[in-house]
Write an enzyme that holds these catalytic residues in place. Structure first.
Site, short mmCIF file in Angstrom:
data_model
loop_
_atom_site.label_atom_id
_atom_site.label_comp_id
_atom_site.label_asym_id
_atom_site.label_seq_id
_atom_site.Cartn_x
_atom_site.Cartn_y
_atom_site.Cartn_z
N GLU A 1 -6.39 38.13 -23.74
CA GLU A 1 -5.52 37.21 -23.02
C GLU A 1 -6.36 36.00 -22.58
O GLU A 1 -7.46 36.21 -22.08
CB GLU A 1 -4.91 37.87 -21.78
CG GLU A 1 -3.87 36.96 -21.14
CD GLU A 1 -3.16 37.60 -19.94
OE1 GLU A 1 -3.51 38.73 -19.55
OE2 GLU A 1 -2.26 36.96 -19.40
N ALA B 1 -9.32 42.24 -14.14
CA ALA B 1 -9.04 43.34 -15.04
C ALA B 1 -7.96 42.91 -16.02
O ALA B 1 -7.31 41.89 -15.82
CB ALA B 1 -8.57 44.57 -14.26
N ASN C 1 -4.45 45.60 -21.25
CA ASN C 1 -4.27 45.97 -22.65
C ASN C 1 -3.55 47.31 -22.78
O ASN C 1 -3.85 48.25 -22.07
CB ASN C 1 -5.63 46.10 -23.33
CG ASN C 1 -6.57 44.99 -22.94
OD1 ASN C 1 -6.28 43.83 -23.17
ND2 ASN C 1 -7.68 45.35 -22.31
N HIS D 1 -1.90 47.33 -10.22
CA HIS D 1 -1.42 46.10 -10.87
C HIS D 1 -1.47 46.24 -12.40
O HIS D 1 -0.47 46.00 -13.08
CB HIS D 1 -2.27 44.92 -10.40
CG HIS D 1 -1.90 43.60 -11.00
ND1 HIS D 1 -1.08 42.69 -10.39
CD2 HIS D 1 -2.25 43.05 -12.19
CE1 HIS D 1 -0.95 41.63 -11.16
NE2 HIS D 1 -1.65 41.82 -12.27
N GLU D 2 -2.62 46.62 -12.91
CA GLU D 2 -2.76 46.71 -14.38
C GLU D 2 -1.86 47.81 -14.93
O GLU D 2 -1.25 47.65 -15.98
CB GLU D 2 -4.21 46.94 -14.78
CG GLU D 2 -5.21 45.91 -14.24
CD GLU D 2 -4.82 44.46 -14.46
OE1 GLU D 2 -4.13 44.15 -15.46
OE2 GLU D 2 -5.19 43.62 -13.61
N HIS E 1 1.71 46.63 -15.18
CA HIS E 1 1.94 45.73 -16.31
C HIS E 1 2.49 46.47 -17.53
O HIS E 1 3.08 45.85 -18.41
CB HIS E 1 0.63 45.05 -16.73
CG HIS E 1 0.38 43.72 -16.08
ND1 HIS E 1 1.34 42.75 -15.97
CD2 HIS E 1 -0.75 43.19 -15.54
CE1 HIS E 1 0.82 41.67 -15.38
NE2 HIS E 1 -0.45 41.92 -15.10
N GLU F 1 3.12 38.02 -14.25
CA GLU F 1 2.12 38.07 -13.18
C GLU F 1 2.75 38.07 -11.78
O GLU F 1 2.41 38.88 -10.94
CB GLU F 1 1.10 36.94 -13.32
CG GLU F 1 0.22 37.07 -14.57
CD GLU F 1 -0.52 38.40 -14.70
OE1 GLU F 1 -0.58 39.16 -13.71
OE2 GLU F 1 -1.01 38.69 -15.80
#
Ligand code: PHE
Ligand code: ZN
Length: 884
Positions: free
Chosen positions: A129, A271, A274, A306-307, A310, A329
């Site tokens: 990204e 971070a 993926n 958070h990750e 996603h 985001e």
């Protein structure tokens, strides 16, 4: 403007891709200087593109060495394609679906930009990204091209026994007599290239499992450097709590057999989400009581969440183009904030989030770097991973929830997941789900996405004793932002109450504006007037409860009224807001006062009384009390000052005010300090709160600067049984000229010099010191053997802390702070433009400086702008800041 200024990309120019890639087979043979990438792409024309069939196939690619191109099994002659610095063009691709096989080589070892595949302390890892995949192979590197990936990785067994990619593992084996080996991974979920990841290295790991609500067993693993396994457990716990929370709160379940996290030491950001293989800056994974502070524990918890979140908001549903970045985001920050609020005190969490928003996003929104939550143009997309897109983006989602209420908000989210799973969508698609689920028209609300700048609400409340009525007018002041002089009024939800003499909320009839529900109204016009009936006594307004909108409130409340709110507001967030506003206002008053000594005394009394009252209130928890004691920072005051900012003057009045508060509260603070010693460390909210309160008490006591205070501070360091206390003491003592200062810094250095993460706190503590020697010391530390200009964490700890968290010394009157930053940006730019451009953000408020500093800052920016071979990243930043 320079002649070679790159052209901006415009939202208005978006066109669907002419070609689609259905599947990708990658074969990556990892080697330090020559990694060979063989990519087999199944490509077809996009039936939804008007231009398809009329145009050549243009694949993105940067810094690649092309070895061969094969189309449907036939090697292409160089005359049928063209290679440039930005891509590979195939002039007349077949009309029917075809297979393209491309072989390229890349050099991970030379990759200091940390985009694409690079080496971090001997570990191969990737960052794609936003546009890093094009540094791995030629591709349609845009988020609206979703493909299924199969990846075969090959590497030396000795240096890379661990081989990871997205999705599920399907096969592995050894080669060439056991020296090399391979692993095959398959990701069943179509994804954009920016979510691609690979890792190869000699790593250790900890494992656990999670059973999803529908009964799927998921293997969880966190990979870290050998010897650091014990420091990964908090991250693992956080991951499992996140997975459960997303099921209960949003009905979202995990969708692969494995979930892997890898911690690496060289990483441009925090971070990366993926698919199935999150890659983290190790600072956001590793924690133990001896090595990590409570703040570290908290950020690990929230970033792991958070990750993970996603996976649905970003991965399953992704962005159509990079202008829609806040779609994933802002929404994911909102989700992680809600998660954290559920893990600890919601009020304390909200205070922290609002502090952060005001400290980082408000200055951005009020300066030359202001841009809408959804920008409409960019030169380098990496420059738009900003507090506006993230934090203000989250506030916009929060406002939707406030307007709709929790049930309809959840219904809108359900509809979003249902309607758009597997798609690449826009903000319009997202907002439409809430409109459809609630029947609420959000068209005016949409302006929050397209207009930059922080709205200012000028409020005025009048009371008519005879009629027992009150009138509140709210006027929206919308200052111009870059590229937008005139703005339309917003739809702003305001959570509020009128408080009576006893501090209780009055139960009133309201007219005017939009009534959302009890306690929540909205303004829609430039000026909105509310009428309240049955107001039995003069009311005190409690406005913007819980910070219901990202705005500035300008309301002429008397000191008495603010003091009343500090004591009696039934909304705890607003009690904090009142004391914070009062302290800021007091320091600003000192700046203009003819006789500051008498002013400081009289202003401080009221605040000290309110704080003492709170400290003695056993209904309030320690973490909340600690927030009250953390008075506004120098930067907070500077931001409120807004024009002709002189940091030295603010620093002096700030110190005088804090010292007075420290003196007036000494007895209570000493009691807190003595009572709440930490023995056994636990990172939970209650224990962290107790440490926070004790450390806040220590800070205030230290402002008095007596010998006893300095001794207490030094002892706090040497008696600390955890990193939170040790670090707090080190940062405080690094900021003063105490006899014990060098002893503490030396001790910390000797203890932690072999730990590349912990030692960053030692760099940061020195960089944030307001002492006059700091800049010279920072320059010296840039030559320290443990400092490394190519490691972003080191740059951020030393140079970043100095520029962003040392307002006094960065803004030295001789401009040496600005010159230093310009030098460093120019040094870092050729190595890592993304990090260099980020550092330039420290200049974002330079126009608010008093004239002398402003001239010096501008000169430093101009020097950067004039450098030859400046990256696109930095060029865009300086251009925006210098544009008048
Ligand atoms: N998408 C990452 C996040 O959640 C941030 C990131 C952007 C990381 C670009 C690396 C590069 O927040
Ligand atoms: Zn994110």
């Amino acid at each position: 403007m320079k002649a070679d200024n790159p052209k901006p990309v415009l939202l208005a120019d978006y066109r669907p891709p002419e070609f689609l890639i259905d599947s990708v087979h990658l074969d990556i043979a990892l080697a330090p200087v020559k990694t060979r990438v063989t990519s087999k792409l199944h490509i077809r024309r996009n039936p939804d593109s008007e231009a398809a069939g009329k145009v050549p196939l243009k694949l993105d690619g940067e810094l690649l060495k092309l070895e061969s191109v094969t189309l449907d099994g036939k090697k292409l002659k160089p005359s049928s394609y063209r290679v440039t610095e930005t891509g590979l063009t195939i002039s007349s691709p077949p009309k029917e679906p075809f297979t393209l096989e491309i072989v390229t080589t890349i050099n991970p070892k030379a990759n200091t930009a940390l985009q694409g595949i690079y080496l971090s302390r001997g570990v191969y890892c990737s960052q794609c990204e936003a546009q890093g995949f094009r540094r791995i192979t030629y591709f349609l590197d845009r988020p609206d091209v979703l493909a299924k990936y199969t990846v075969r990785l090959e590497a030396d067994v000795a240096t890379a026994p661990v081989l990871l990619a997205n999705g599920n593992p399907v096969e592995r084996g050894t080669l060439s007599g056991g020296d090399r080996h391979y692993a095959v991974w398959e990701d069943p979920h179509p994804k954009p290239s920016y979510l691609f990841a690979v890792v190869g290295g000699d790593l250790s790991s900890i494992a656990s499992t999670f059973t999803t609500q529908s009964g799927r067993e998921v293997d969880l693993r966190i990979y870290v450097e050998h010897g650091k396994e014990a420091r990964a457990h908090w991250a693992m716990e956080s991951l499992k709590r996140s997975m459960r929370w997303d099921e209960t709160r949003f009905g979202r379940e995990y969708d692969l057999d494995v979930f892997n996290i890898v911690a690496v030491s060289d990483f441009n950001m925090g971070a990366m989400e993926n698919k199935g293989l999150n890659i983290f800056n190790d600072r956001l994974i590793l924690a133990s009581p001896e090595t990590a502070t409570d703040a570290n524990y908290e950020s690990i918890e929230s970033v792991v969440a958070h990750e993970y979140f996603h996976n649905w908001t970003g991965n399953r549903i992704t962005c159509r183009d990079w202008f829609q970045l806040c779609l994933k985001e802002g929404l994911t920050v909102f989700r992680d904030q809600e998660f954290s609020a559920d893990q600890r005190s919601a009020t304390v969490q909200r205070i922290g989030d609002v502090r952060q928003l005001k400290a980082l996003q408000f200055p951005e929104d009020q300066g030359p770097l202001a841009h809408p939550v959804r920008p409409e143009s960019y030169v380098e997309i990496n420059n738009f991973y900003t507090p506006t897109v993230y934090e203000k983006g989250a506030e916009v989602v929060r406002m939707i929830e406030t307007i709709l209420g929790p049930e309809k908000f959840r219904a809108g989210m359900d509809l979003y997941f249902d309607r758009h799973d597997g798609q690449a969508v826009t903000i319009e698609d997202f907002v439409a789900c809430f409109e459809d689920a609630s029947g609420q028209d959000l068209s005016q609300f949409h302006r929050w996405y397209s207009q930059a700048g922080t709205p200012e609400l000028v409020c005025n409340l009048t009371y008519d004793k005879r009629k027992k009525s009150a009138e509140l007018t709210v006027h929206q002041v919308l200052k111009p932002s870059p590229g937008k002089a005139k703005k339309q009024p917003y739809f702003i939800p305001i959570s509020m109450a009128l408080l009576g003499e006893n501090g209780k909320e009055m139960d009133l009839e309201v007219e005017g504006g939009v009534q959302i529900r009890d306690g929540v109204v909205a303004v829609t016009d430039r000026t909105t007037t509310f009428k309240f009936k049955g107001v039995s006594s003069r009311p005190v307004p409690s406005m913007l409860r819980g910070f219901s909108a990202p705005v500035m409130i300008n309301m002429p409340l008397s000191d008495q009224d603010l003091a009343f709110l500090m004591h009696h507001d039934s909304d705890l967030f607003n009690r904090w807001q009142a004391s914070n506003a009062y302290a800021t206002r007091s320091i600003l008053a000192l700046l203009d006062a003819k006789r500051p000594k008498t002013v400081v005394a009289s202003k401080a009394v009221k605040l000290a009384d309110a704080l003492r009252y709170a400290l003695r209130n056993s209904d309030l928890d320690d973490a909340y009390k600690a927030e009250l004691l953390k008075l506004p920072s120098v930067a907070d005051v500077a931001r409120e000052k807004a024009t002709k900012v002189d940091h030295a003057a603010i620093f002096n009045e700030h110190r005088a005010f804090n010292r007075t508060i420290g003196e007036k509260l000494a007895e209570d603070l000493e009691a807190i300090y003595a009572a709440s010693r930490d023995n056994k460390f636990s990172p939970d909210a209650k224990n962290a709160g107790r440490r926070a309160l004790r450390n806040a008490a220590l800070s205030l006591l230290t402002t008095r600067g007596t010998k006893d205070d300095m001794d207490r501070l030094e002892a706090h360091y040497f008696n600390a049984s955890n990193m939170t206390d040790a670090c707090h003491a080190m940062f405080l003592i690094a900021g003063v000229d105490a006899a014990g200062r060098d002893g503490v810094l030396n001790d910390f250095f000797e203890r932690w010099k072999d730990d590349h993460l912990v030692i960053d706190m030692w760099f940061a503590a020195q960089a944030q010191s307001p002492r006059a020697e700091t800049l010279d010391e920072v320059k010296e530390l840039c030559r320290h053997p443990l400092f490394k200009i190519t490691t972003p964490n080191k740059v951020r700890a030393l140079i970043g802390t100095f520029a962003a968290s040392n307002p006094l010394q960065f803004n030295r009157t001789d401009g040496a702070g600005y010159e230093f930053l310009a030098d460093k940006v120019l040094e870092i730019d050729p190595l890592n433009p993304q990090v260099a451009a980020r550092m330039l953000g420290a200049f974002r408020s330079y126009r608010a400086l008093e004239p002398k500093r402003k001239t010096l800052a501008k000169a430093a920016l101009k020097r950067v702008a004039g450098a030859t071979k400046l990256s696109r990243d930095c060029l865009e930043m300086v251009t925006r800041m210098l544009d008048d």
